[in-house]
Design an enzyme around this catalytic site. Structure first.
Site, PDB file in Angstrom:
ATOM      1  N   LYS A  15       2.570 -99.885  75.884  1.00  0.00           N
ATOM      2  CA  LYS A  15       3.755-100.642  75.467  1.00  0.00           C
ATOM      3  C   LYS A  15       4.535 -99.912  74.383  1.00  0.00           C
ATOM      4  CE  LYS A  15       0.784-104.732  75.354  1.00  0.00           C
ATOM      5  NZ  LYS A  15       0.357-105.860  74.537  1.00  0.00           N
TER       6      LYS A  15
ATOM      7  N   LYS B  32       5.591-101.000  79.842  1.00  0.00           N
ATOM      8  CA  LYS B  32       6.045-102.312  79.370  1.00  0.00           C
ATOM      9  C   LYS B  32       6.817-102.158  78.071  1.00  0.00           C
ATOM     10  CE  LYS B  32       3.996-106.740  78.065  1.00  0.00           C
ATOM     11  NZ  LYS B  32       2.824-107.525  77.804  1.00  0.00           N
TER      12      LYS B  32
END
Ligand SMILES: [Zn+2]
Length: 331
Positions: free
Chosen positions: A190, A246
């Site tokens: 992420k 992400k």
């Protein structure tokens, strides 16, 4: 007339020359299952609901009926504790979820478990810290233990979300030692992002803000591609079978970069809660169609190189695709 004009001659010609279309088999549906059994709309994510375990069975049945191959499971438990060891109890809610869904659906639905400390710790922190420092090994070891009990309960894939260095290594080793060498690891990578906020609001139970360390100490600086690829290198070298980029929208170039460097590693992209909220809000307030905008974003994620897409729209997209197939015309 040139080639461009010839291959754009009709809608069917345009479909014919397409290298891909987002398909139902690409989709993963994230679901929120509540231990207290209450079903209601998630305030920060309009159109998405918290589910009881029985509701989750019905929702998963819908996914199966529509041909969606996988769900990502977020459990919302009643009693978090100081260090998250509630996750390892024999009667842990997450274990009940996996046992129930595995018994209902067997191999017809891939059950992916989001594994992070924040699901279980009272302070709702993702990693253990000491004096402001991330305790990577301690966190990774605990994630390994959680992964092993969840695999035993029926999780097919473990998706470690804490971003702790060494988490993939510890989870792989814990799974192998407990006889679950067939359980895959799909590692979240992420960038630090405010787009996670509606999700945090959905998962947070305490009135007080999350404690612990600044997320920039364990997530990746969005500006720094090299830092991102270092983390991909680490997780793949430690045994990640798949990776999740992400958020998706702000990292399309990183999806392409991972695909280029790791052509043999399946890539998922997570269209996160903030992206979902943006699409909803834009469609409400602007003069365009929500489905058209949605398919445009999903196709751009696929074009960037994602093999799979986690999206809160998964069931909706699957039904759009099935209707467009019925009409035998392109989307
Ligand atoms: Zn977390």
């Amino acid at each position: 007339m040139n080639t461009q004009s010839r291959i754009k001659k009709s809608k069917q010609m345009i479909r014919l020359v397409r290298p891909f279309e987002v398909s139902t088999s690409d989709l993963i549906y994230p679901i929120f299952v509540r231990e207290d059994g209450r079903r209601f709309e998630i305030p920060s994510m309009k159109g998405q609901e918290y589910l009881s375990l029985n509701d989750a069975v019905n929702t998963c049945q819908k996914a199966v009926d529509l041909g969606v191959p996988a769900v990502m499971i977020f459990g919302v438990i009643k009693g978090k504790d100081a260090d998250g060891s509630v996750a390892l109890r024999k009667d842990a809610f997450h274990l009940k979820i996996f046992k129930k869904l595995k018994a209902e659906f067997g191999e017809n639905l891939v059950l992916i478990s989001n594994v992070c400390l924040c699901d279980f710790t009272k302070g709702e922190y993702c990693v253990y810290t000491e004096n402001g420092k991330v305790q990577n090994e301690k966190t990774a070891e605990m994630l390994g233990k959680i992964a092993a009990v969840q695999a035993e309960a029926g999780a097919d894939v473990i998706a470690p979300a804490a971003m702790a260095d060494g988490q993939v290594r510890h989870i792989r080793s814990a799974l192998d030692k407990s006889g679950f060498d067939d359980v895959a690891i799909m590692s979240y990578i992420k960038t630090d992002s405010c787009l996670f906020q509606p999700f945090f609001s959905a998962m947070t139970q305490s009135e007080t803000p999350r404690v612990g360390v600044d997320s920039s100490k364990f997530r990746i600086d969005i500006i720094n591609e090299k830092m991102y690829m270092q983390k991909v290198d680490l997780d793949v070298s430690e045994g990640a079978d798949m990776v999740i980029v992400k958020p998706a929208l702000t990292n399309l170039d990183l999806i392409a970069k991972v695909k280029q460097q790791y052509p043999n590693v399946p890539i998922a992209a997570y269209q996160v809660s903030g992206e979902y909220a943006m699409l909803k809000l834009l469609s409400e307030h602007a003069h365009f169609n929500e489905d058209t905008l949605l398919m445009e974003t999903l196709n751009s994620i696929k074009r960037a190189g994602a093999d799979m897409i986690l999206t809160y729209y998964a069931l909706h997209v699957a039904s759009l695709i099935s209707h467009s197939r019925e009409r035998a015309s392109g989307p």
